[in-house]
Motif scaffolding. Structure first.
Motif, PDB file in Angstrom:
ATOM      1  N   ILE A  47     -21.474  55.395  41.996  1.00  7.63           N
ATOM      2  CA  ILE A  47     -20.512  56.166  41.208  1.00  7.63           C
ATOM      3  C   ILE A  47     -19.221  55.372  41.151  1.00  7.63           C
ATOM      4  O   ILE A  47     -18.746  55.282  40.122  1.00  7.63           O
ATOM      5  N   ILE A  48     -18.966  54.857  42.248  1.00 10.60           N
ATOM      6  CA  ILE A  48     -17.726  53.890  42.113  1.00 10.60           C
ATOM      7  C   ILE A  48     -17.863  53.005  41.161  1.00 10.60           C
ATOM      8  O   ILE A  48     -17.005  52.459  40.304  1.00 10.60           O
ATOM      9  N   LEU A  49     -18.861  52.169  41.333  1.00  7.67           N
ATOM     10  CA  LEU A  49     -19.280  50.942  40.358  1.00  7.67           C
ATOM     11  C   LEU A  49     -19.276  51.545  38.892  1.00  7.67           C
ATOM     12  O   LEU A  49     -18.886  50.753  37.884  1.00  7.67           O
ATOM     13  N   LEU A  50     -19.894  52.620  38.703  1.00 12.24           N
ATOM     14  CA  LEU A  50     -19.885  53.433  37.223  1.00 12.24           C
ATOM     15  C   LEU A  50     -18.510  53.665  36.901  1.00 12.24           C
ATOM     16  O   LEU A  50     -18.330  53.261  35.548  1.00 12.24           O
ATOM     17  N   MET A  51     -17.652  54.190  37.767  1.00 11.48           N
ATOM     18  CA  MET A  51     -16.555  54.391  37.405  1.00 11.48           C
ATOM     19  C   MET A  51     -15.628  53.036  37.064  1.00 11.48           C
ATOM     20  O   MET A  51     -14.635  52.989  35.942  1.00 11.48           O
ATOM     21  N   VAL A  52     -15.724  52.046  37.484  1.00 12.58           N
ATOM     22  CA  VAL A  52     -15.134  50.566  37.637  1.00 12.58           C
ATOM     23  C   VAL A  52     -15.491  50.135  36.004  1.00 12.58           C
ATOM     24  O   VAL A  52     -14.764  49.824  35.085  1.00 12.58           O
ATOM     25  N   LEU A  53     -16.927  50.180  35.888  1.00 16.21           N
ATOM     26  CA  LEU A  53     -17.605  49.784  34.443  1.00 16.21           C
ATOM     27  C   LEU A  53     -16.866  50.544  33.367  1.00 16.21           C
ATOM     28  O   LEU A  53     -16.573  50.099  32.353  1.00 16.21           O
ATOM     29  N   THR A  54     -16.767  52.026  33.477  1.00 15.48           N
ATOM     30  CA  THR A  54     -16.318  52.934  32.302  1.00 15.48           C
ATOM     31  C   THR A  54     -14.763  52.560  32.225  1.00 15.48           C
ATOM     32  O   THR A  54     -14.445  52.526  31.186  1.00 15.48           O
ATOM     33  N   ALA A  55     -14.073  52.446  33.218  1.00 16.87           N
ATOM     34  CA  ALA A  55     -12.669  52.096  33.174  1.00 16.87           C
ATOM     35  C   ALA A  55     -12.457  50.612  32.398  1.00 16.87           C
ATOM     36  O   ALA A  55     -11.459  50.697  31.501  1.00 16.87           O
ATOM     37  N   LEU A  56     -13.241  49.646  32.912  1.00 17.20           N
ATOM     38  CA  LEU A  56     -13.154  48.309  32.025  1.00 17.20           C
ATOM     39  C   LEU A  56     -13.596  48.692  30.528  1.00 17.20           C
ATOM     40  O   LEU A  56     -13.004  47.976  29.704  1.00 17.20           O
ATOM     41  N   ILE A  74     -10.495  55.801  40.978  1.00 18.84           N
ATOM     42  CA  ILE A  74     -11.239  54.732  41.835  1.00 18.84           C
ATOM     43  C   ILE A  74     -10.305  54.556  43.331  1.00 18.84           C
ATOM     44  O   ILE A  74     -11.068  54.160  44.155  1.00 18.84           O
ATOM     45  N   PHE A  75      -9.129  54.173  43.088  1.00 19.63           N
ATOM     46  CA  PHE A  75      -8.367  53.840  44.442  1.00 19.63           C
ATOM     47  C   PHE A  75      -8.549  54.994  45.284  1.00 19.63           C
ATOM     48  O   PHE A  75      -8.914  54.689  46.680  1.00 19.63           O
ATOM     49  N   MET A  76      -8.440  56.433  44.905  1.00 18.51           N
ATOM     50  CA  MET A  76      -8.525  57.196  45.909  1.00 18.51           C
ATOM     51  C   MET A  76      -9.899  57.486  46.629  1.00 18.51           C
ATOM     52  O   MET A  76     -10.134  57.502  47.748  1.00 18.51           O
ATOM     53  N   THR A 125      -8.241  47.365  38.444  1.00 21.35           N
ATOM     54  CA  THR A 125      -9.426  47.998  38.280  1.00 21.35           C
ATOM     55  C   THR A 125     -10.783  47.502  39.307  1.00 21.35           C
ATOM     56  O   THR A 125     -11.127  48.194  39.970  1.00 21.35           O
ATOM     57  N   VAL A 126     -10.898  46.342  39.011  1.00 22.08           N
ATOM     58  CA  VAL A 126     -11.662  45.496  39.806  1.00 22.08           C
ATOM     59  C   VAL A 126     -11.710  45.039  41.384  1.00 22.08           C
ATOM     60  O   VAL A 126     -12.267  45.143  42.058  1.00 22.08           O
TER      61      VAL A 126
END
Length: 187
Positions: A47-56, A74-76, A125-126
């Motif tokens: 989930i965190i990795l998908l959020m990172v990719l989506t944000a990017l 993502i931070f929280m 983000t990353v």
């Protein structure tokens, strides 16, 4: 770049982050329960990795506001994941040397201070969540001097009052004319 505080005026301009926290603490516990994330760390990592990719992807497509919003989530979520899976992370963190900790801290400071804003948004983000995790979790576990610093009564006190300071910062740093009775109500 404003994430929501731009139209709130001086006294409420910082409350956007409080709103993000409220949203996070309303939504993510439901996900943790529904997806049984406490027992499935790999799903949370995905989930965190998908959020990172989506944000990017959002940032690349020009969606700076939603990308910034997602970056804050993502931070929280990364912090919650670190706390939830501390038993798994502790052995790894105990192997972090002072040199690695110092390198992570230096990289973090350099990125925050020297990168141009557009590039820093991607790096934030990353890299920031794992770097902050390494700095906060890795060092106090294995470095007695750093642990002693964080356990110092003055540092503990500052940690306890930091949220209050955050809430009152705008009032305490307001331009003097704004402190007039009319200025307090004009936002």
């Amino acid at each position: 770049m404003s994430y929501g505080g731009g139209g709130c005026g001086w006294f409420a301009g910082h409350t956007w982050s409080l709103a993000y926290e409220e949203q996070f603490y309303l939504v993510f516990p439901l996900l943790f329960i529904t997806l049984r994330l406490a027992a499935r760390p790999i799903i949370l990592l995905i989930i965190i990795l998908l959020m990172v990719l989506t944000a990017l992807g959002l940032r690349f497509a020009g969606g700076d506001w939603p990308a910034g919003y997602l970056s804050h989530m993502i931070f929280m979520l990364t912090g919650c994941a670190a706390a939830l899976y501390w038993g798994h992370l502790r052995p790894w963190c105990s192997r972090v040397s002072f040199a690695h900790w110092l390198a992570a801290l230096t990289l973090l400071v350099l990125c925050v201070g020297l990168l141009p804003a557009p590039l820093e948004a991607y790096v934030k983000t990353v890299l920031y969540p794992p770097l902050i995790g390494l700095v906060v979790l890795g060092t106090p576990v294995v470095q007695p001097g750093v642990r002693a610093f964080f356990q110092n009564p003055l540092i503990l006190y500052l940690g306890k009052i930091s949220y209050t300071v955050y809430l009152w910062q705008q009032l305490a740093t307001a331009p003097l004319p704004a402190l007039s009775p009319g200025g307090l109500c004009s936002f």
